[in-house]
Design a protein around this motif. Structure first.
Motif, PDB file in Angstrom:
ATOM      1  N   ILE A 440       0.865  -1.170   0.000  1.00  0.00           N
ATOM      2  CA  ILE A 440       0.000   0.000   0.000  1.00  0.00           C
ATOM      3  C   ILE A 440       0.908   1.229   0.000  1.00  0.00           C
ATOM      4  O   ILE A 440       1.685   1.428   0.942  1.00  0.00           O
ATOM      5  CB  ILE A 440      -0.916   0.050   1.237  1.00  0.00           C
ATOM      6  CG1 ILE A 440      -1.696  -1.262   1.418  1.00  0.00           C
ATOM      7  CG2 ILE A 440      -1.839   1.266   1.161  1.00  0.00           C
ATOM      8  CD1 ILE A 440      -2.780  -1.514   0.426  1.00  0.00           C
ATOM      9  N   VAL A 441       0.840   2.042  -1.042  1.00  0.00           N
ATOM     10  CA  VAL A 441       1.615   3.275  -1.113  1.00  0.00           C
ATOM     11  C   VAL A 441       0.721   4.404  -0.624  1.00  0.00           C
ATOM     12  O   VAL A 441      -0.313   4.697  -1.232  1.00  0.00           O
ATOM     13  CB  VAL A 441       2.111   3.542  -2.546  1.00  0.00           C
ATOM     14  CG1 VAL A 441       2.847   4.881  -2.616  1.00  0.00           C
ATOM     15  CG2 VAL A 441       3.026   2.411  -3.008  1.00  0.00           C
ATOM     16  N   ALA A 442       1.090   5.013   0.515  1.00  0.00           N
ATOM     17  CA  ALA A 442       0.252   6.012   1.170  1.00  0.00           C
ATOM     18  C   ALA A 442       0.846   7.404   1.003  1.00  0.00           C
ATOM     19  O   ALA A 442       2.024   7.624   1.295  1.00  0.00           O
ATOM     20  CB  ALA A 442       0.102   5.668   2.653  1.00  0.00           C
ATOM     21  N   LEU A 443       0.022   8.328   0.550  1.00  0.00           N
ATOM     22  CA  LEU A 443       0.445   9.702   0.297  1.00  0.00           C
ATOM     23  C   LEU A 443      -0.378  10.660   1.145  1.00  0.00           C
ATOM     24  O   LEU A 443      -1.557  10.439   1.401  1.00  0.00           O
ATOM     25  CB  LEU A 443       0.267  10.040  -1.183  1.00  0.00           C
ATOM     26  CG  LEU A 443       0.826   9.033  -2.198  1.00  0.00           C
ATOM     27  CD1 LEU A 443       0.557   9.507  -3.621  1.00  0.00           C
ATOM     28  CD2 LEU A 443       2.311   8.795  -1.976  1.00  0.00           C
ATOM     29  N   GLY A 444       0.269  11.756   1.584  1.00  0.00           N
ATOM     30  CA  GLY A 444      -0.418  12.740   2.401  1.00  0.00           C
ATOM     31  C   GLY A 444      -0.079  12.582   3.869  1.00  0.00           C
ATOM     32  O   GLY A 444       0.557  11.613   4.296  1.00  0.00           O
ATOM     33  N   ALA A 445      -0.503  13.577   4.666  1.00  0.00           N
ATOM     34  CA  ALA A 445      -0.185  13.587   6.093  1.00  0.00           C
ATOM     35  C   ALA A 445      -0.778  12.378   6.795  1.00  0.00           C
ATOM     36  O   ALA A 445      -1.939  12.024   6.588  1.00  0.00           O
ATOM     37  CB  ALA A 445      -0.713  14.871   6.733  1.00  0.00           C
ATOM     38  N   GLY A 446       0.027  11.749   7.636  1.00  0.00           N
ATOM     39  CA  GLY A 446      -0.414  10.582   8.380  1.00  0.00           C
ATOM     40  C   GLY A 446      -0.349   9.286   7.601  1.00  0.00           C
ATOM     41  O   GLY A 446      -0.627   8.214   8.152  1.00  0.00           O
ATOM     42  N   GLY A 447       0.030   9.343   6.319  1.00  0.00           N
ATOM     43  CA  GLY A 447       0.082   8.130   5.506  1.00  0.00           C
ATOM     44  C   GLY A 447       1.226   7.221   5.917  1.00  0.00           C
ATOM     45  O   GLY A 447       2.332   7.682   6.193  1.00  0.00           O
ATOM     46  N   VAL A 448       0.945   5.919   5.972  1.00  0.00           N
ATOM     47  CA  VAL A 448       1.972   4.915   6.279  1.00  0.00           C
ATOM     48  C   VAL A 448       2.021   3.937   5.118  1.00  0.00           C
ATOM     49  O   VAL A 448       1.103   3.140   4.918  1.00  0.00           O
ATOM     50  CB  VAL A 448       1.681   4.164   7.593  1.00  0.00           C
ATOM     51  CG1 VAL A 448       2.782   3.135   7.857  1.00  0.00           C
ATOM     52  CG2 VAL A 448       1.561   5.133   8.763  1.00  0.00           C
ATOM     53  N   THR A 449       3.080   4.024   4.333  1.00  0.00           N
ATOM     54  CA  THR A 449       3.280   3.088   3.232  1.00  0.00           C
ATOM     55  C   THR A 449       3.726   1.746   3.791  1.00  0.00           C
ATOM     56  O   THR A 449       4.599   1.682   4.660  1.00  0.00           O
ATOM     57  CB  THR A 449       4.341   3.632   2.260  1.00  0.00           C
ATOM     58  OG1 THR A 449       3.819   4.798   1.622  1.00  0.00           O
ATOM     59  CG2 THR A 449       4.720   2.600   1.209  1.00  0.00           C
ATOM     60  N   LYS A 450       3.110   0.667   3.303  1.00  0.00           N
ATOM     61  CA  LYS A 450       3.491  -0.679   3.704  1.00  0.00           C
ATOM     62  C   LYS A 450       3.956  -1.425   2.466  1.00  0.00           C
ATOM     63  O   LYS A 450       3.148  -1.749   1.586  1.00  0.00           O
ATOM     64  CB  LYS A 450       2.319  -1.413   4.360  1.00  0.00           C
ATOM     65  CG  LYS A 450       1.837  -0.785   5.654  1.00  0.00           C
ATOM     66  CD  LYS A 450       0.690  -1.574   6.244  1.00  0.00           C
ATOM     67  CE  LYS A 450       0.191  -0.950   7.533  1.00  0.00           C
ATOM     68  NZ  LYS A 450      -0.928  -1.733   8.121  1.00  0.00           N
ATOM     69  N   LEU A 451       5.246  -1.673   2.384  1.00  0.00           N
ATOM     70  CA  LEU A 451       5.816  -2.386   1.245  1.00  0.00           C
ATOM     71  C   LEU A 451       5.878  -3.867   1.576  1.00  0.00           C
ATOM     72  O   LEU A 451       6.584  -4.276   2.495  1.00  0.00           O
ATOM     73  CB  LEU A 451       7.204  -1.829   0.920  1.00  0.00           C
ATOM     74  CG  LEU A 451       7.238  -0.333   0.575  1.00  0.00           C
ATOM     75  CD1 LEU A 451       8.673   0.149   0.437  1.00  0.00           C
ATOM     76  CD2 LEU A 451       6.449  -0.053  -0.695  1.00  0.00           C
ATOM     77  N   ARG A 452       5.127  -4.659   0.840  1.00  0.00           N
ATOM     78  CA  ARG A 452       5.029  -6.095   1.108  1.00  0.00           C
ATOM     79  C   ARG A 452       5.942  -6.860   0.153  1.00  0.00           C
ATOM     80  O   ARG A 452       5.896  -6.671  -1.070  1.00  0.00           O
ATOM     81  CB  ARG A 452       3.579  -6.552   0.921  1.00  0.00           C
ATOM     82  CG  ARG A 452       3.342  -8.056   0.880  1.00  0.00           C
ATOM     83  CD  ARG A 452       3.556  -8.707   2.227  1.00  0.00           C
ATOM     84  NE  ARG A 452       3.415 -10.157   2.144  1.00  0.00           N
ATOM     85  CZ  ARG A 452       2.303 -10.831   2.484  1.00  0.00           C
ATOM     86  NH1 ARG A 452       1.235 -10.188   2.898  1.00  0.00           N
ATOM     87  NH2 ARG A 452       2.275 -12.132   2.404  1.00  0.00           N
ATOM     88  N   GLU A 453       6.773  -7.712   0.713  1.00  0.00           N
ATOM     89  CA  GLU A 453       7.668  -8.547  -0.080  1.00  0.00           C
ATOM     90  C   GLU A 453       6.855  -9.434  -1.017  1.00  0.00           C
ATOM     91  O   GLU A 453       5.987 -10.190  -0.559  1.00  0.00           O
ATOM     92  CB  GLU A 453       8.520  -9.406   0.851  1.00  0.00           C
ATOM     93  CG  GLU A 453       9.436 -10.381   0.144  1.00  0.00           C
ATOM     94  CD  GLU A 453      10.120 -11.346   1.108  1.00  0.00           C
ATOM     95  OE1 GLU A 453      11.029 -12.059   0.655  1.00  0.00           O
ATOM     96  OE2 GLU A 453       9.724 -11.380   2.298  1.00  0.00           O
ATOM     97  N   PRO A 454       7.093  -9.369  -2.332  1.00  0.00           N
ATOM     98  CA  PRO A 454       6.334 -10.219  -3.265  1.00  0.00           C
ATOM     99  C   PRO A 454       6.532 -11.702  -2.955  1.00  0.00           C
ATOM    100  O   PRO A 454       7.652 -12.199  -2.926  1.00  0.00           O
ATOM    101  CB  PRO A 454       6.931  -9.859  -4.628  1.00  0.00           C
ATOM    102  CG  PRO A 454       7.525  -8.497  -4.443  1.00  0.00           C
ATOM    103  CD  PRO A 454       8.022  -8.477  -3.034  1.00  0.00           C
ATOM    104  N   GLY A 455       5.444 -12.379  -2.664  1.00  0.00           N
ATOM    105  CA  GLY A 455       5.519 -13.806  -2.377  1.00  0.00           C
ATOM    106  C   GLY A 455       6.063 -14.142  -1.008  1.00  0.00           C
ATOM    107  O   GLY A 455       6.254 -15.320  -0.684  1.00  0.00           O
ATOM    108  N   GLY A 456       6.301 -13.142  -0.169  1.00  0.00           N
ATOM    109  CA  GLY A 456       6.844 -13.380   1.171  1.00  0.00           C
ATOM    110  C   GLY A 456       6.063 -12.638   2.232  1.00  0.00           C
ATOM    111  O   GLY A 456       5.024 -12.034   1.951  1.00  0.00           O
ATOM    112  N   GLY A 457       6.571 -12.648   3.451  1.00  0.00           N
ATOM    113  CA  GLY A 457       5.852 -12.035   4.550  1.00  0.00           C
ATOM    114  C   GLY A 457       6.460 -10.755   5.086  1.00  0.00           C
ATOM    115  O   GLY A 457       5.877 -10.105   5.959  1.00  0.00           O
TER     116      GLY A 457
END
Length: 496
Positions: A440-457
């Motif tokens: 999830i790529v989060a933009l703006g104030a308070g946004g928390v981007t969560k980069l998930r490993e493809p095929g992993g945890g």
């Protein structure tokens, strides 16, 4: 209430479990054993005896004392998790009769209980075996197990759409007309912060452009959903909405192939012009969130709109052409009653939205209600059970299916938030963000981007500054942090 931790590292699970039985009260977590045997306290201890870990619990409350102990094989592979579960079960069985509180979720304290079901299904278990585990080992009631299993079935259909190269986009508009008394989000009353809006919009557009460049540099990523949240995105003017949405379409491609949600949210921010902008710019799903259809309760929680405005906003959205509408309700609001809640739910169902999200009131420290948290919990505890029982029956009768579920801390009676929908109208983003199934790529104030490993945890988080004035004053650092996106995928590539 004091909670003592002696000889083990299960403090988070112990504290979370104890908190369920003392809603709204302050807990003091201490290391070691109590010095005063007469004080009200929860004492948890672990001692190793050869190949066994001996767990013991002692509770003293209002002059009543109860104890329990159990041994766990110290050589087992998942010792920590089993110790957490055993401590929780012992505490539950002592505290439930002492306090008169019997949480339907048993000893499950996590945000995403449905993940248990997905995990067990992945191991090849049948529903009957899952029921035995959840009931016997975790003390979950049959009603909650039914809800978990049905939600998991609907979720699985959505999760199957996500691929290793999938991602979603979240845009934060942390402004509202007024701040609701129960709200703990990073949201500011427009009355106090309207001067920030023009610059905030300009910088958000710059962040959209910058993030798109970084994502495109990775190559092969697939945008599944877009979600405008807040706050209330329709606090922006129609022209500001158009500019932000045009930037998204220009930078990320138009139209979005999956789902494009905008939280229109507060009915008092909705106009025909804004609704037409949302539709013209590609929104496929919007939210119109009354929270209650009782004017007296609306006033009590600090929302400056009426039930009539909610109905008018909904009817206007239909006339403009929006054909996928979500509406939110909250069970347990101050002064609300089971009868009033039932009337609210009946009115919302009568309108015929494709989605209805039912939240249980959560009283968090940042909310105005936090000062009276214990009183709110006590006043609404019994009512919430009646509200949720009524809702469950009505949703089933009207063909609404549970498709995502999560729990928050400090909810009244430790209840849940559930998204219900007509078949085929699942809110995709809601499932993806809860399951953390892709980035999830989060933009703006308070946004928390969560980069998930493809095929992993593995999940790597990239934080934007929390408040709008921080976001504005330190914007260059916001952009610098987004450099982590291509770096992450360079280290964790996916196979096309």
């Amino acid at each position: 209430m004091k909670v003592y931790i002696d000889g083990h590292d299960c403090h988070y699970e112990v504290e979370s479990l104890v908190r369920m039985f003392f809603p709204g009260k302050r807990l003091q977590v201490l290391q070691g054993a109590p010095e005063n045997p007469e004080e009200d306290a929860v004492y948890t201890r672990m001692a190793c005896e050869g190949r066994r870990a001996l767990l013991s619990v002692a509770v003293r409350l209002d002059g009543h004392s109860k104890t329990a102990e159990e041994a766990v094989d110290a050589a087992r592979a998942n010792l920590d998790a089993e110790c957490e579960r055993v401590f929780a079960v012992m505490l539950y069985r002592i505290l439930a009769p002492l306090t008169g509180i019997h949480p339907g979720w048993g000893v499950l304290t996590g945000i995403r209980p449905v993940k248990f079901v997905h995990r067990y299904h992945a191991q090849g278990m049948e529903d009957s075996e899952i029921r035995r585990i959840l009931s016997g080992q975790y003390l979950v009631t049959p009603q909650k197990i039914d809800l978990m299993l049905e939600t998991a079935r609907q979720e699985a259909k959505v999760l199957a759409r996500s691929q290793p190269n999938s991602y979603s986009l979240y845009l934060s508009i942390p402004f509202c007309p007024t701040r609701c008394h129960y709200c703990s989000f990073v949201s500011h009353s427009i009355e106090k912060t309207h001067k920030l809006l023009p610059e905030y919009v300009e910088l958000l557009i710059r962040e959209i452009e910058d993030a798109a460049e970084r994502i495109h540099s990775v190559g092969g990523l697939r945008l599944e959903t877009i979600y405008f949240g807040g706050g209330t995105p329709t606090t922006l003017s129609a022209e500001q909405l158009r500019r932000v949405m045009d930037a998204v379409n220009r930078c990320f491609g138009s139209p979005c192939q999956g789902e494009y949600t905008v939280e229109a949210g507060r009915p008092d921010t909705i106009t025909e012009e804004k609704l037409r902008v949302l539709r013209a710019c590609g929104a496929t799903r919007i939210s119109i969130n009354p929270q209650t259809m009782n004017d007296r309760v609306l006033e009590e929680i600090g929302r400056r709109h009426t039930v009539r405005q909610t109905v008018e906003a909904y009817e206007l959205a239909r006339r403009v052409g929006h054909d996928n509408i979500n509406m939110d309700l909250i069970a347990g609001l101050p002064t609300d009653t089971p009868e009033s809640f039932a009337s609210s739910l009946d009115q919302v169902i009568g309108l015929g939205p494709e989605n209805i999200t039912l939240h249980t009131l959560s009283v968090k420290r940042a909310a105005a209600l936090a000062e009276d948290a214990e009183q709110v919990h006590r006043a609404q505890s019994r009512a919430v059970h009646a509200m949720l029982d009524y809702a469950s029956g009505r949703f089933a009768a009207e063909g609404y299916l549970p498709y995502y579920l999560y729990r928050q801390k400090n909810t009244v009676d430790n209840m849940e938030n559930v998204g219900y929908c007509r078949r085929g109208y699942e809110g995709l983003y809601n499932v993806y963000i809860m399951d953390e199934t892709h980035s999830i790529v989060a933009l703006g104030a308070g946004g928390v981007t969560k980069l998930r490993e493809p095929g992993g945890g593995l999940i790597q988080r990239v934080f934007n500054y929390k408040y709008p004035y921080e976001y504005i004053s330190r914007f260059n650092e916001v952009l610098r942090r987004k450099e982590q996106i291509p770096a992450f995928y360079a280290s964790h590539p996916f196979r096309e």
